[in-house]
Design a protein around this motif. Structure first.
Motif, PDB file in Angstrom:
ATOM      1  N   GLN A 168      59.005   1.712  17.261  1.00  0.00           N
ATOM      2  CA  GLN A 168      60.252   2.032  16.360  1.00  0.00           C
ATOM      3  C   GLN A 168      60.658   0.613  15.468  1.00  0.00           C
ATOM      4  N   ARG A 169      60.319  -0.609  16.113  1.00  0.00           N
ATOM      5  CA  ARG A 169      60.820  -1.538  16.040  1.00  0.00           C
ATOM      6  C   ARG A 169      59.720  -2.216  15.083  1.00  0.00           C
ATOM      7  N   ALA A 170      59.720  -3.587  14.303  1.00  0.00           N
ATOM      8  CA  ALA A 170      59.566  -4.430  14.429  1.00  0.00           C
ATOM      9  C   ALA A 170      59.760  -6.113  14.449  1.00  0.00           C
ATOM     10  N   TYR A 171      58.860  -6.759  14.847  1.00  0.00           N
ATOM     11  CA  TYR A 171      59.602  -8.122  15.433  1.00  0.00           C
ATOM     12  C   TYR A 171      59.232  -9.300  14.729  1.00  0.00           C
ATOM     13  N   LEU A 172      59.441 -10.193  14.316  1.00  0.00           N
ATOM     14  CA  LEU A 172      59.130 -11.116  13.352  1.00  0.00           C
ATOM     15  C   LEU A 172      60.189 -12.426  13.568  1.00  0.00           C
ATOM     16  N   ASN A 173      59.134 -13.538  14.062  1.00  0.00           N
ATOM     17  CA  ASN A 173      58.985 -15.311  14.083  1.00  0.00           C
ATOM     18  C   ASN A 173      59.263 -16.142  12.702  1.00  0.00           C
ATOM     19  N   GLY A 174      60.465 -16.226  12.484  1.00  0.00           N
ATOM     20  CA  GLY A 174      60.450 -17.597  11.694  1.00  0.00           C
ATOM     21  C   GLY A 174      60.414 -18.954  12.404  1.00  0.00           C
ATOM     22  N   PRO A 175      59.751 -19.946  12.888  1.00  0.00           N
ATOM     23  CA  PRO A 175      59.557 -21.148  13.083  1.00  0.00           C
ATOM     24  C   PRO A 175      60.510 -22.188  12.474  1.00  0.00           C
ATOM     25  N   ALA A 176      60.535 -22.221  11.372  1.00  0.00           N
ATOM     26  CA  ALA A 176      61.549 -22.635  10.208  1.00  0.00           C
ATOM     27  C   ALA A 176      63.046 -22.387  10.518  1.00  0.00           C
ATOM     28  N   GLU A 177      62.908 -21.290  10.583  1.00  0.00           N
ATOM     29  CA  GLU A 177      64.430 -20.736  10.596  1.00  0.00           C
ATOM     30  C   GLU A 177      65.046 -20.122  11.831  1.00  0.00           C
ATOM     31  N   GLY A 178      64.157 -21.343  12.970  1.00  0.00           N
ATOM     32  CA  GLY A 178      64.532 -20.564  14.408  1.00  0.00           C
ATOM     33  C   GLY A 178      65.097 -19.803  14.194  1.00  0.00           C
ATOM     34  N   ARG A 179      64.484 -18.568  13.652  1.00  0.00           N
ATOM     35  CA  ARG A 179      64.827 -17.266  14.499  1.00  0.00           C
ATOM     36  C   ARG A 179      63.958 -16.365  14.922  1.00  0.00           C
ATOM     37  N   LEU A 180      64.341 -15.092  15.541  1.00  0.00           N
ATOM     38  CA  LEU A 180      63.680 -13.774  16.198  1.00  0.00           C
ATOM     39  C   LEU A 180      64.170 -12.872  15.616  1.00  0.00           C
ATOM     40  N   TRP A 181      63.778 -11.743  14.713  1.00  0.00           N
ATOM     41  CA  TRP A 181      64.106 -10.585  13.760  1.00  0.00           C
ATOM     42  C   TRP A 181      63.416  -9.327  14.595  1.00  0.00           C
ATOM     43  N   GLU A 182      64.322  -7.826  14.707  1.00  0.00           N
ATOM     44  CA  GLU A 182      64.139  -7.024  15.057  1.00  0.00           C
ATOM     45  C   GLU A 182      64.478  -5.807  14.000  1.00  0.00           C
ATOM     46  N   ILE A 183      63.097  -5.158  13.547  1.00  0.00           N
ATOM     47  CA  ILE A 183      63.559  -5.131  12.127  1.00  0.00           C
ATOM     48  C   ILE A 183      63.539  -3.513  12.556  1.00  0.00           C
ATOM     49  N   PHE A 192      62.037  -0.342  10.662  1.00  0.00           N
ATOM     50  CA  PHE A 192      61.243  -0.065   9.300  1.00  0.00           C
ATOM     51  C   PHE A 192      61.428   1.156   9.110  1.00  0.00           C
ATOM     52  N   VAL A 193      61.900   1.673   9.685  1.00  0.00           N
ATOM     53  CA  VAL A 193      62.246   3.388   9.178  1.00  0.00           C
ATOM     54  C   VAL A 193      63.901   3.491   8.333  1.00  0.00           C
ATOM     55  N   ASP A 194      64.785   3.159   8.530  1.00  0.00           N
ATOM     56  CA  ASP A 194      65.991   2.804   8.124  1.00  0.00           C
ATOM     57  C   ASP A 194      65.948   1.500   7.043  1.00  0.00           C
ATOM     58  N   GLY A 195      65.027   1.886   6.402  1.00  0.00           N
ATOM     59  CA  GLY A 195      64.747   0.816   5.285  1.00  0.00           C
ATOM     60  C   GLY A 195      65.381  -0.760   5.387  1.00  0.00           C
ATOM     61  N   ALA A 196      64.326  -0.724   6.622  1.00  0.00           N
ATOM     62  CA  ALA A 196      63.705  -2.329   7.123  1.00  0.00           C
ATOM     63  C   ALA A 196      65.352  -3.376   7.341  1.00  0.00           C
ATOM     64  N   ARG A 197      65.954  -1.935   7.848  1.00  0.00           N
ATOM     65  CA  ARG A 197      67.148  -2.795   8.204  1.00  0.00           C
ATOM     66  C   ARG A 197      67.092  -3.920   9.420  1.00  0.00           C
ATOM     67  N   ILE A 198      67.800  -4.599   9.844  1.00  0.00           N
ATOM     68  CA  ILE A 198      67.911  -5.897  10.484  1.00  0.00           C
ATOM     69  C   ILE A 198      67.934  -5.450  10.774  1.00  0.00           C
ATOM     70  N   ALA A 199      68.160  -4.815  13.123  1.00  0.00           N
ATOM     71  CA  ALA A 199      68.752  -4.044  13.603  1.00  0.00           C
ATOM     72  C   ALA A 199      69.494  -5.478  14.648  1.00  0.00           C
ATOM     73  N   ARG A 200      68.441  -6.425  14.782  1.00  0.00           N
ATOM     74  CA  ARG A 200      69.212  -7.117  15.929  1.00  0.00           C
ATOM     75  C   ARG A 200      67.929  -9.243  15.556  1.00  0.00           C
ATOM     76  N   GLU A 201      69.129  -9.798  15.322  1.00  0.00           N
ATOM     77  CA  GLU A 201      68.980 -11.602  14.967  1.00  0.00           C
ATOM     78  C   GLU A 201      68.986 -12.427  16.180  1.00  0.00           C
ATOM     79  N   PHE A 202      68.085 -12.948  16.790  1.00  0.00           N
ATOM     80  CA  PHE A 202      67.747 -14.145  18.523  1.00  0.00           C
ATOM     81  C   PHE A 202      67.249 -15.389  17.515  1.00  0.00           C
ATOM     82  N   THR A 203      68.793 -15.985  18.020  1.00  0.00           N
ATOM     83  CA  THR A 203      68.542 -17.476  17.724  1.00  0.00           C
ATOM     84  C   THR A 203      68.229 -17.984  19.496  1.00  0.00           C
ATOM     85  N   PRO A 204      67.277 -18.625  19.434  1.00  0.00           N
ATOM     86  CA  PRO A 204      66.387 -18.561  20.806  1.00  0.00           C
ATOM     87  C   PRO A 204      66.369 -20.424  20.848  1.00  0.00           C
ATOM     88  N   GLU A 205      66.766 -20.656  21.858  1.00  0.00           N
ATOM     89  CA  GLU A 205      67.335 -22.155  22.221  1.00  0.00           C
ATOM     90  C   GLU A 205      65.671 -23.037  21.821  1.00  0.00           C
TER      91      GLU A 205
END
Length: 404
Positions: A363-378, A380-393
């Motif tokens: 149902q979802r895809a997950y992506l990490n951005g080491p430089a951005e300091g983010r994790l995203w939940e996407i 992918f069926v609903d227009g590649a919509r960002i469902a959640r964005e996380f900012t880990p410590e």
């Protein structure tokens, strides 16, 4: 598409397979099928839960391990490993590799696939022991986190190691075998109760104790491996070797690239865990789709420069891709056309050469951005919509979706 096969059934193999118990739990028609375990993936100290205990387990540049619970969005610190150069996961364990060996993290959450239904478990998370070796290891896992084996290949020494995954599930690091092959590129792919070792220009089948099980299969420049419901894929210069079990017999098949192919070979395979179709980049030319059930390769055009692809293998044949510009794309798995695209998310990480991973579940895809300091939940069926964005410590240099 043409393919060749060879059955190997020495008496020792049949005995080993008969005694092996439950291996990776595939579909009844899948060639990796093995006797059912009454435990259904349960281990002592684990609690069965009503739904998958999904999380994102990450390791930062200093080796600090964190687990983000996707259900309640809380974060737990799990410990510290050596600074990672590469990380592989089977959906429960994270295998963090560097020049001196492999550190193993147990996320404590996993799913047991019983084909027509699933069992979900939660146990204490912990950092386990290490496996020593020379060079950044290549790791290969099966679809089971409580049985079978886990393959580790050290390129510096050419040592091929098969770990006991059932022992891992109990917190112990036990080597079923360690053998010395040719230094350089290689891998150990677990298949049922045995393993396929690719090194020195060939693939050899090995029993659980490392004993050879018959003739070898040519495989020049092995690179890339993945396990599907059908069997274990090993990428070779001229195609793929597919190692599996049919009934109580091990089978090795060669799935060559289509005649006249000039596109670059596949060197890394990705899919939604266990699904029969896998995706790989064909260099800058396109996308390889390997259907392990049909034993066929399909080359799709790349809609733009890509850095990673993964086959969702759902009803609409979605393929997910990460563009060189940092966008998450949903592609048509039959044509390669773009169905949906996110805004650029990880352009800074890609420009800096940092490791970025796109992981897909049903149902979802997950992506990490080491430089951005983010994790995203996407979605992918609903227009590649960002469902959640996380900012880990701590910035996630590597991560895995765990509990699936």
């Amino acid at each position: 598409m043409s393919h060749s096969s060879r059955r190997l059934a020495p008496v020792g193999v049949l005995l080993l397979l008969a005694l092996a118990g439950c291996a990776a739990p595939p579909a009844p028609s899948a060639s990796t099928a093995a006797p059912e375990s009454d435990a259904h993936g349960r281990i002592d100290g684990a609690a069965e839960v009503a739904e998958p205990a999904l999380g994102l387990t990450s390791i930062d540049a200093g080796g600090r391990v964190s687990h983000l619970d996707l259900l309640d969005e809380t974060t737990a610190e799990l410990g510290v490993v050596r600074a990672p150069a590469a990380v592989h996961s089977d959906g429960r364990y994270l295998f963090s590799a560097d020049d001196d060996g492999v550190s193993i993290v147990d996320s404590g959450v996993w799913t047991w696939d019983h084909v027509d239904h699933f069992h979900y478990y939660r146990a204490p998370a912990r950092v386990l022991d290490e496996v020593a070796g020379e060079g950044v290891a290549t790791i290969a896992t099966s679809n089971s986190s409580t049985s079978g084996g886990t393959g580790v290949f050290f390129p510096g020494s050419g040592e091929a190691v098969l770990l006991d995954t059932e022992a891992l599930s109990k917190g112990e690091v036990v080597e079923k075998f360690r053998m010395t092959t040719t230094a350089g590129a290689g891998l150990v792919a677990p298949v049922g109760s045995f393993a396929a070792v690719a090194a020195g220009g060939e693939v050899s089948l090995r029993a659980a104790d490392g004993a050879p099980l018959g003739p070898t299969t040519p495989c020049i420049d092995p690179a890339g491996t993945i396990t599907t419901r059908v069997g274990a894929v090993i990428g070779c210069r001229d195609g793929a070797v597919l190692a599996s079990v049919e009934g109580d017999q091990p089978v090795v098949e060669v799935v060559p690239y289509p005649p006249g192919t000039t596109a670059p070979r596949a060197t890394a395979f990705h899919n939604r865990e266990g699904r029969p179709r896998v995706a790989a980049l064909a260099g800058d030319v396109g996308i390889w789709i390997l259907d392990t059930r049909a034993r066929t390769w399909t080359l799709l055009p790349a809609p733009e420069p890509l850095v990673q692809v993964t086959a969702v293998d759902d009803k609409t044949a979605n393929v997910l891709a990460l563009s060189a510009g940092g966008r998450a794309l949903t592609l048509d798995g039959d044509s390669g056309a773009v169905r949906a695209a996110s805004v650029p998310l990880v352009s800074e990480s890609l420009a800096a050469g940092l490791p970025v991973t796109l992981v897909a579940d049903q149902q979802r895809a997950y992506l990490n951005g080491p430089a951005e300091g983010r994790l995203w939940e996407i979605d992918f069926v609903d227009g590649a919509r960002i469902a959640r964005e996380f900012t880990p410590e701590r910035s996630p240099l590597f991560f895995a979706e765990t509990g699936r």
